[in-house]
Design a protein around this motif. Structure first.
Motif, PDB file in Angstrom:
ATOM      1  N   ALA A   1       0.316  -0.658  -0.091  1.00  0.00           N
ATOM      2  CA  ALA A   1       0.133  -0.297   0.139  1.00  0.00           C
ATOM      3  C   ALA A   1       0.926   1.367  -0.258  1.00  0.00           C
ATOM      4  CB  ALA A   1      -1.014  -0.106   0.801  1.00  0.00           C
ATOM      5  N   GLY A   2       1.083   1.911  -1.214  1.00  0.00           N
ATOM      6  CA  GLY A   2       1.193   3.409  -1.383  1.00  0.00           C
ATOM      7  C   GLY A   2       2.881   2.925  -1.626  1.00  0.00           C
ATOM      8  N   ALA A   3       3.205   1.991  -2.225  1.00  0.00           N
ATOM      9  CA  ALA A   3       4.303   1.532  -2.266  1.00  0.00           C
ATOM     10  C   ALA A   3       4.963   2.714  -3.398  1.00  0.00           C
ATOM     11  CB  ALA A   3       5.463   0.246  -2.195  1.00  0.00           C
ATOM     12  N   ASP A   4       6.206   2.056  -3.913  1.00  0.00           N
ATOM     13  CA  ASP A   4       6.297   3.564  -5.035  1.00  0.00           C
ATOM     14  C   ASP A   4       7.336   2.176  -5.386  1.00  0.00           C
ATOM     15  OD1 ASP A   4       7.523   4.819  -7.217  1.00  0.00           O
ATOM     16  OD2 ASP A   4       8.028   6.654  -6.398  1.00  0.00           O
ATOM     17  N   LEU A   5       7.022   1.562  -6.570  1.00  0.00           N
ATOM     18  CA  LEU A   5       7.395   0.587  -7.462  1.00  0.00           C
ATOM     19  C   LEU A   5       8.095   1.009  -8.638  1.00  0.00           C
ATOM     20  CD1 LEU A   5       5.574  -1.344  -5.538  1.00  0.00           C
ATOM     21  CD2 LEU A   5       7.453  -3.708  -6.680  1.00  0.00           C
ATOM     22  N   THR A   6       8.229   2.159  -9.292  1.00  0.00           N
ATOM     23  CA  THR A   6       8.044   2.872 -10.101  1.00  0.00           C
ATOM     24  C   THR A   6       9.151   2.890 -10.753  1.00  0.00           C
ATOM     25  OG1 THR A   6       6.844   5.159 -10.044  1.00  0.00           O
ATOM     26  CG2 THR A   6       8.815   4.954 -11.483  1.00  0.00           C
ATOM     27  N   GLY A   7       9.635   1.439 -12.447  1.00  0.00           N
ATOM     28  CA  GLY A   7      10.855   1.289 -12.562  1.00  0.00           C
ATOM     29  C   GLY A   7      11.979   0.111 -12.044  1.00  0.00           C
TER      30      GLY A   7
ATOM     31  N   THR B   1      -0.166   2.885  -4.178  1.00  0.00           N
ATOM     32  CA  THR B   1       0.939   2.521  -4.856  1.00  0.00           C
ATOM     33  C   THR B   1       1.078   2.138  -6.296  1.00  0.00           C
ATOM     34  OG1 THR B   1      -0.097   0.401  -3.795  1.00  0.00           O
ATOM     35  CG2 THR B   1       2.432  -0.214  -4.984  1.00  0.00           C
ATOM     36  N   LYS B   2       2.595   2.116  -6.357  1.00  0.00           N
ATOM     37  CA  LYS B   2       2.625   2.934  -8.323  1.00  0.00           C
ATOM     38  C   LYS B   2       3.483   1.838  -8.753  1.00  0.00           C
ATOM     39  CE  LYS B   2       3.130   7.769  -6.743  1.00  0.00           C
ATOM     40  NZ  LYS B   2       3.608   9.148  -6.598  1.00  0.00           N
ATOM     41  N   LEU B   3       3.331   1.573  -9.735  1.00  0.00           N
ATOM     42  CA  LEU B   3       3.242   0.369 -10.479  1.00  0.00           C
ATOM     43  C   LEU B   3       4.167   0.594 -11.739  1.00  0.00           C
ATOM     44  CD1 LEU B   3       0.183  -1.904 -10.382  1.00  0.00           C
ATOM     45  CD2 LEU B   3       2.876  -1.912  -9.160  1.00  0.00           C
ATOM     46  N   PRO B   4       4.800  -0.125 -12.552  1.00  0.00           N
ATOM     47  CA  PRO B   4       6.115  -0.363 -13.224  1.00  0.00           C
ATOM     48  C   PRO B   4       4.294  -0.025 -14.941  1.00  0.00           C
ATOM     49  CG  PRO B   4       7.219  -1.340 -12.895  1.00  0.00           C
ATOM     50  CD  PRO B   4       5.460  -1.475 -11.734  1.00  0.00           C
ATOM     51  N   PRO B   5       5.378   0.764 -15.705  1.00  0.00           N
ATOM     52  CA  PRO B   5       4.217   0.866 -17.487  1.00  0.00           C
ATOM     53  C   PRO B   5       4.231  -0.546 -17.925  1.00  0.00           C
ATOM     54  CG  PRO B   5       5.938   2.258 -17.298  1.00  0.00           C
ATOM     55  CD  PRO B   5       6.505   1.049 -16.034  1.00  0.00           C
ATOM     56  N   GLY B   6       3.229  -1.354 -18.150  1.00  0.00           N
ATOM     57  CA  GLY B   6       2.769  -2.867 -18.544  1.00  0.00           C
ATOM     58  C   GLY B   6       2.750  -3.405 -17.597  1.00  0.00           C
ATOM     59  N   LEU B   7       2.502  -3.513 -16.263  1.00  0.00           N
ATOM     60  CA  LEU B   7       1.747  -3.974 -14.862  1.00  0.00           C
ATOM     61  C   LEU B   7       0.180  -3.223 -14.927  1.00  0.00           C
ATOM     62  CD1 LEU B   7       4.730  -5.012 -13.143  1.00  0.00           C
ATOM     63  CD2 LEU B   7       3.803  -5.992 -14.822  1.00  0.00           C
TER      64      LEU B   7
END
Length: 278
Positions: free
Chosen positions: A240-246, A264-270
Motif C-alpha cells: 500500500a502506497g509503495a513506489d515501484l516505479t521502474g 501503489t505505483k507500478l511500472p508501465p505494462g503492469l
C-alpha cells in the motif's frame, strides 16, 4: 531520482502474455498442486483439474480466490501454453489426439521457462540504461525464440538450466547498469529471508532483492524505485502506497501475489489486480 523509462523502440509482445483462449488448458492439466491455502484440493500432474471445462476454460475463473484457488491467480505461463498448443502441436489438442498428451505435458515446463526468459530479455531491451548489453540480449532472445519454435523432441532435449544460467548472467549485468544510475549506496538483500519483515517506508531505491523472501512483509510506503525484484517472493507482501516505479524485472504474477492499494505505483505494462483495495 529519475526512473528508467521504457524504450519506445521495443514492440509490445502479446505472445509473452498468457492467452487461455488459444491454450488447451495446459496449466490446469500438466502441473500438480497440493491442498493448501493456495489450492482447495490435491491434483496430480497430468490429471485435469475438476474445474476445467470441455472448451479448456476454467469454470470458476472469475471467482478463483473465493473458491480457494488463489494459487491459480498468481501463476503466469508467459504465453507458453498457447505456443505449445498452436505452434508445437499445431492446434491439435490432447483430447483430440490422446497420444500426444504426455509429450505436451512434458514440454510445458520447459517452454514456460523459455518464455519467461524471453520476457526478461525483452525487458532488458526496454531499459535504456542497459544499452551496453542490448546486442547480447537480442542475440540471446533470437536464439531462444528459434528454440521455442522447434518440435517437441528438440524442446525436451534442450539444456534449459544451462540456457537459464547464461541468460541470468546477462540479466545481472542489465540490473547493475540500471541500478548504477541510482545515487548513493544501494542495499543488498539478494536471497534474504525477509518473511514478515517490517520495512514500512524503507528506502530501497536501486536495491537488489533478487530471490528475496518477502512473504507477508510490510512494505507500506516503501520506495522501491529501480529495485531489482527478479524472483522475489511477494506473496501477501503489503505494498500500500509503495513506489515501484521502474522496478527491474517485476512481473504481473508477483504483483498479483502482493497486497496493494490505489496509491501503489507500478511500472508501465503492469496492471492493478482486482483484489487490491481501492
Amino acid at each position: 531520482m529519475t526512473a528508467p523509462d521504457a524504450s519506445p523502440a521495443v514492440p509490445d509482445r502479446p505472445d509473452l502474455r498468457a492467452d487461455c483462449g488459444d491454450c488447451f488448458g495446459l496449466c490446469c492439466v500438466a502441473l500438480p498442486f497440493a491442498k493448501s491455502q493456495d489450492f482447495a484440493r490435491n491434483k496430480s500432474a497430468g490429471s485435469p483439474c475438476h474445474n476445467l471445462q470441455d472448451d479448456f476454460r476454467c469454470g470458476i475463473h472469475t471467482k478463483l480466490r473465493d473458491e480457494g484457488y488463489k494459487g491459480c491467480t498468481v501463476f503466469d505461463c508467459f504465453g507458453a501454453g498457447q505456443k505449445i498448443s498452436q505452434v508445437t502441436f499445431e492446434g491439435v489438442s490432447w483430447r483430440e489426439r490422446p497420444g500426444t498428451a504426455r509429450a505436451m505435458y512434458e514440454v510445458f515446463p520447459a517452454m514456460r521457462q523459455l518464455h519467461e526468459l524471453l520476457w526478461y530479455l525483452t525487458e532488458v531491451l526496454r531499459l535504456p540504461a542497459a544499452g551496453p548489453v542490448h546486442a547480447e540480449a537480442r542475440r540471446a532472445l533470437d536464439a531462444i525464440e528459434r528454440l521455442t519454435r522447434a518440435d517437441a523432441d528438440a524442446l525436451l532435449g534442450a539444456d534449459v538450466p544451462a540456457i537459464r544460467a547464461e541468460v541470468n548472467t546477462l540479466l545481472l549485468k542489465a540490473s547493475d547498469l540500471v541500478r548504477a544510475k541510482v545515487p548513493g549506496r544501494k542495499k543488498n538483500h539478494r536471497g534474504a529471508d525477509l518473511v514478515g519483515a517490517r520495512l514500512r517506508a524503507a528506502d530501497l531505491r536501486g536495491a537488489t532483492l533478487r530471490g528475496a523472501l518477502l512473504v507477508a512483509a510490510d512494505l507500506t510506503g516503501a520506495d522501491l524505485r529501480a529495485a531489482d525484484l527478479i524472483g522475489a517472493d511477494l506473496r501477501d507482501a503489503r505494498l500500500a502506497g509503495a513506489d515501484l516505479t521502474g522496478a527491474v524485472f517485476l512481473t504481473q504474477a508477483q504483483v498479483n501475489a502482493a497486497r496493494g492499494d490505489a496509491a501503489t505505483k507500478l511500472p508501465p505494462g503492469l496492471t492493478r489486480p482486482a483484489h487490491w483495495v481501492a
